[in-house]
Scaffold this motif. Sequence first.
Motif, PDB file in Angstrom:
ATOM      1  N   TYR A 181       3.159  22.000 -13.279  1.00  0.00           N
ATOM      2  CA  TYR A 181       3.466  22.391 -11.906  1.00  0.00           C
ATOM      3  C   TYR A 181       4.711  21.641 -11.424  1.00  0.00           C
ATOM      4  CZ  TYR A 181      -0.971  24.855 -11.589  1.00  0.00           C
ATOM      5  OH  TYR A 181      -2.002  25.741 -11.792  1.00  0.00           O
ATOM      6  N   ARG A 182       5.031  21.845 -10.147  1.00  0.00           N
ATOM      7  CA  ARG A 182       6.223  21.248  -9.519  1.00  0.00           C
ATOM      8  C   ARG A 182       7.491  21.713 -10.242  1.00  0.00           C
ATOM      9  NH1 ARG A 182       3.914  17.475  -6.171  1.00  0.00           N
ATOM     10  NH2 ARG A 182       1.938  16.568  -6.877  1.00  0.00           N
ATOM     11  N   GLN A 183       7.504  22.992 -10.629  1.00  0.00           N
ATOM     12  CA  GLN A 183       8.631  23.550 -11.360  1.00  0.00           C
ATOM     13  C   GLN A 183       9.004  24.911 -10.775  1.00  0.00           C
ATOM     14  OE1 GLN A 183      10.230  22.103 -13.949  1.00  0.00           O
ATOM     15  NE2 GLN A 183       8.885  20.318 -14.028  1.00  0.00           N
ATOM     16  N   VAL A 184      10.299  25.265 -10.909  1.00  0.00           N
ATOM     17  CA  VAL A 184      10.780  26.608 -10.589  1.00  0.00           C
ATOM     18  C   VAL A 184      11.201  27.257 -11.897  1.00  0.00           C
ATOM     19  CG1 VAL A 184      12.449  28.008  -9.339  1.00  0.00           C
ATOM     20  CG2 VAL A 184      11.561  25.902  -8.308  1.00  0.00           C
ATOM     21  N   SER A 185      10.550  28.349 -12.263  1.00  0.00           N
ATOM     22  CA  SER A 185      10.896  29.078 -13.486  1.00  0.00           C
ATOM     23  C   SER A 185      11.646  30.347 -13.094  1.00  0.00           C
ATOM     24  CB  SER A 185       9.631  29.433 -14.277  1.00  0.00           C
ATOM     25  OG  SER A 185       8.942  28.267 -14.685  1.00  0.00           O
ATOM     26  N   VAL A 186      12.863  30.462 -13.561  1.00  0.00           N
ATOM     27  CA  VAL A 186      13.690  31.635 -13.287  1.00  0.00           C
ATOM     28  C   VAL A 186      13.627  32.525 -14.525  1.00  0.00           C
ATOM     29  CG1 VAL A 186      15.974  32.463 -12.701  1.00  0.00           C
ATOM     30  CG2 VAL A 186      15.155  30.275 -11.778  1.00  0.00           C
ATOM     31  N   VAL A 187      13.113  33.739 -14.361  1.00  0.00           N
ATOM     32  CA  VAL A 187      12.818  34.598 -15.508  1.00  0.00           C
ATOM     33  C   VAL A 187      13.528  35.936 -15.342  1.00  0.00           C
ATOM     34  CG1 VAL A 187      10.997  35.675 -16.874  1.00  0.00           C
ATOM     35  CG2 VAL A 187      10.571  33.477 -15.746  1.00  0.00           C
ATOM     36  N   ARG A 188      14.244  36.298 -16.372  1.00  0.00           N
ATOM     37  CA  ARG A 188      14.909  37.590 -16.385  1.00  0.00           C
ATOM     38  C   ARG A 188      14.194  38.486 -17.400  1.00  0.00           C
ATOM     39  NH1 ARG A 188      19.977  38.742 -14.693  1.00  0.00           N
ATOM     40  NH2 ARG A 188      20.533  36.532 -14.703  1.00  0.00           N
ATOM     41  N   ASP A 226       1.161  17.553  -0.722  1.00  0.00           N
ATOM     42  CA  ASP A 226       0.971  16.893  -2.013  1.00  0.00           C
ATOM     43  C   ASP A 226       0.498  17.853  -3.102  1.00  0.00           C
ATOM     44  OD1 ASP A 226       1.662  14.432  -0.950  1.00  0.00           O
ATOM     45  OD2 ASP A 226      -0.396  13.994  -0.328  1.00  0.00           O
ATOM     46  N   ASP A 227       0.044  19.045  -2.733  1.00  0.00           N
ATOM     47  CA  ASP A 227      -0.524  19.965  -3.714  1.00  0.00           C
ATOM     48  C   ASP A 227       0.547  20.453  -4.680  1.00  0.00           C
ATOM     49  OD1 ASP A 227      -3.361  20.632  -2.403  1.00  0.00           O
ATOM     50  OD2 ASP A 227      -1.839  20.471  -0.850  1.00  0.00           O
ATOM     51  N   PRO A 228       0.325  20.317  -6.002  1.00  0.00           N
ATOM     52  CA  PRO A 228       1.324  20.777  -6.985  1.00  0.00           C
ATOM     53  C   PRO A 228       1.545  22.285  -6.896  1.00  0.00           C
ATOM     54  CG  PRO A 228      -0.292  19.329  -8.014  1.00  0.00           C
ATOM     55  CD  PRO A 228      -0.820  19.662  -6.650  1.00  0.00           C
ATOM     56  N   LEU A 229       2.823  22.679  -6.812  1.00  0.00           N
ATOM     57  CA  LEU A 229       3.198  24.085  -6.647  1.00  0.00           C
ATOM     58  C   LEU A 229       4.040  24.530  -7.833  1.00  0.00           C
ATOM     59  CD1 LEU A 229       3.536  26.685  -4.887  1.00  0.00           C
ATOM     60  CD2 LEU A 229       5.522  25.560  -3.836  1.00  0.00           C
ATOM     61  N   SER A 230       3.764  25.735  -8.316  1.00  0.00           N
ATOM     62  CA  SER A 230       4.574  26.358  -9.365  1.00  0.00           C
ATOM     63  C   SER A 230       5.183  27.639  -8.809  1.00  0.00           C
ATOM     64  CB  SER A 230       3.707  26.675 -10.590  1.00  0.00           C
ATOM     65  OG  SER A 230       4.442  27.399 -11.558  1.00  0.00           O
ATOM     66  N   LEU A 231       6.499  27.819  -9.030  1.00  0.00           N
ATOM     67  CA  LEU A 231       7.191  29.005  -8.533  1.00  0.00           C
ATOM     68  C   LEU A 231       7.827  29.766  -9.695  1.00  0.00           C
ATOM     69  CD1 LEU A 231       9.068  27.540  -5.431  1.00  0.00           C
ATOM     70  CD2 LEU A 231       7.007  28.939  -5.411  1.00  0.00           C
ATOM     71  N   GLY A 260      14.345  29.192  -4.664  1.00  0.00           N
ATOM     72  CA  GLY A 260      13.165  28.558  -5.233  1.00  0.00           C
ATOM     73  C   GLY A 260      13.243  27.052  -5.211  1.00  0.00           C
ATOM     74  N   LYS A 261      14.402  26.500  -5.565  1.00  0.00           N
ATOM     75  CA  LYS A 261      14.548  25.035  -5.568  1.00  0.00           C
ATOM     76  C   LYS A 261      14.388  24.466  -4.161  1.00  0.00           C
ATOM     77  CE  LYS A 261      17.553  24.647  -9.633  1.00  0.00           C
ATOM     78  NZ  LYS A 261      18.895  24.258 -10.124  1.00  0.00           N
ATOM     79  N   ARG A 262      15.010  25.130  -3.195  1.00  0.00           N
ATOM     80  CA  ARG A 262      14.902  24.652  -1.817  1.00  0.00           C
ATOM     81  C   ARG A 262      13.467  24.777  -1.309  1.00  0.00           C
ATOM     82  NH1 ARG A 262      18.131  27.952   0.211  1.00  0.00           N
ATOM     83  NH2 ARG A 262      16.712  29.286   1.416  1.00  0.00           N
ATOM     84  N   LEU A 263      12.826  25.871  -1.655  1.00  0.00           N
ATOM     85  CA  LEU A 263      11.445  26.105  -1.230  1.00  0.00           C
ATOM     86  C   LEU A 263      10.521  25.034  -1.798  1.00  0.00           C
ATOM     87  CD1 LEU A 263       9.625  28.147   0.292  1.00  0.00           C
ATOM     88  CD2 LEU A 263       9.330  29.339  -1.877  1.00  0.00           C
ATOM     89  N   LEU A 264      10.669  24.720  -3.092  1.00  0.00           N
ATOM     90  CA  LEU A 264       9.836  23.699  -3.724  1.00  0.00           C
ATOM     91  C   LEU A 264      10.083  22.331  -3.108  1.00  0.00           C
ATOM     92  CD1 LEU A 264       7.796  22.992  -5.961  1.00  0.00           C
ATOM     93  CD2 LEU A 264       9.735  22.651  -7.496  1.00  0.00           C
ATOM     94  N   ARG A 265      11.350  22.017  -2.864  1.00  0.00           N
ATOM     95  CA  ARG A 265      11.692  20.727  -2.257  1.00  0.00           C
ATOM     96  C   ARG A 265      11.073  20.590  -0.873  1.00  0.00           C
ATOM     97  NH1 ARG A 265      17.436  21.011  -0.956  1.00  0.00           N
ATOM     98  NH2 ARG A 265      16.564  21.987   0.940  1.00  0.00           N
ATOM     99  N   ASP A 266      11.165  21.637  -0.070  1.00  0.00           N
ATOM    100  CA  ASP A 266      10.635  21.573   1.294  1.00  0.00           C
ATOM    101  C   ASP A 266       9.110  21.524   1.289  1.00  0.00           C
ATOM    102  OD1 ASP A 266      13.216  21.657   2.152  1.00  0.00           O
ATOM    103  OD2 ASP A 266      13.198  23.783   2.697  1.00  0.00           O
ATOM    104  N   TRP A 267       8.492  22.216   0.346  1.00  0.00           N
ATOM    105  CA  TRP A 267       7.025  22.156   0.244  1.00  0.00           C
ATOM    106  C   TRP A 267       6.582  20.730  -0.098  1.00  0.00           C
ATOM    107  CZ3 TRP A 267       2.487  24.593   1.060  1.00  0.00           C
ATOM    108  CH2 TRP A 267       1.375  24.132   0.378  1.00  0.00           C
TER     109      TRP A 267
END
Length: 498
Positions: free
Chosen positions: A263-270, A227-232, A215-222
């Motif tokens: 946005y512009r965040q990766v949320s890891v949810v268990r 410029d569009d804010p992405l939430s993962l 997720g972190k790598r994906l957000l960084r590469d996006w």
Amino acid sequence: MPSILIADRDANERIGIGWLITSCAIPYDQAYAAATMAEVIECMESHRPDVLCLELDMIGRGEWETLKLLVEQYRPLVLVMTAEATFERAMQGIELNARDLWLKPQTPETIRRVLTRYCQERNDGKMVGCEAQGKAGGVDPVSYLELFFPKQKSSRPYPLLLAQLEDSNRHPELLRFLEAYPFREPPILLPLSDAIVGIFSVEDSDPLPHLQQVGKRLLRDWEATFDDPLSLVMYHSDTPLEDLNQTYIDASQALHIRFFKGYRQVSVVRNRIAWTMIDPFLSPSEQRSWIDMLHDGNKEELKQWMYRQFFYKEEPYPEPGLLRIRLTSILAQVRRYMKAHGLDHGKVEEGYHRVFETILYSPILYRIVQELLLFIYSLIDSVHHQKEEARVDLIELAIRYIEGRYTDPDLRLEDVARHVDRSPAYFSTLLSKRQGISFRQLLNNLRMKEAQRLLLETSLSVQEVAMRTGFVNPNYFSKIFKEKTGTTPRLLRNQKKV
């Protein structure tokens, strides 16, 4: 070799897909084209194509059942295309047992890859579409059907990726990015109207650390390209025997974490999100506090109250819907404040409705808080300005009253204060602040101005002038006249004669 029917209302789309089949040597024996549903039906009955590449948007209301019967009878492999990323379109694809769903526009590379795979699978009699992609990537066959409808329990949970842009109209662009992204093990991608779901294979007993890195790598590469804010959201449940539908329902709840994080965040949810339950309505004491803060006009106190209530930095978070209700409860107190000061109309009223819409629909909490605070600040400024104008109007009203009665020797400060409905002390202070002089000085100025006119323009005696300007004692009149003008009434009269 298999045959293919390309059904699309856009001639450029039909020609373009046909050109790709020919130029890339995709081994279809025959490629048919159809621009209307009537042509689709005729081709299906006459040529029985092995693969149907169909634009969903071209299907009319009365043609849907006929199409489903034809697909059921001739059993082509179905690929559906649409420009509308909606749940309704996804459900239509499910009803047709579609193997893939394209959101227009698609890249030529994606079209080439999918049509080649369909051709090979049709020849070899293997699985197709998402099912083949699932097996190749190590994931059990899944489709929209499993995503939206419960089925028998799985032997293991599904790790999910949920990707969501602030502007959902850009999701086709995000889908193309994910399709081309160099995942170590590509997930199955199922685009929806509000997010794109990615389903990963399970090799590790705890895949979340790996997914977090993905997720972190994906957000960084996006963000390096767009410029569009992405939430993962990277979601994994430890609960055994959970089906994909329930996993998706639980994971979609995690999308609401962006309400707090932005946005512009990766949320890891268990596992399933455990929202904190709160009372969404203001208590009686909180309502009184809000009324006092608004009437005091203390912007800093209001801001600190809002920050303490709504700026959450760590889990567990309150349920977002309850927070929206609490914000509307605050807005109700603001509404009372507006009505109390006659501000429930015009541009202020329009601003109130905009804030109400923001509370209901804005995806980010801190934006709602800032918009509400800015609106409250503007209200406080409007009320302050209103009061300032009212004070000015009050002094003007008092001066007009004094101008009409200054000849009355019994006119007092108390009479004027009573006329403007203020206490004598408050009126005296306000008059001194606005005019720079006391009530007695203002009254004597008016009387002296009139006395000078009478002395210069009439033949009235000094005693008569004193009486007409509100002085009972001529000697006191002469004393005040000299203090104000620097001369006596008789000397001023004599100057006229000279």
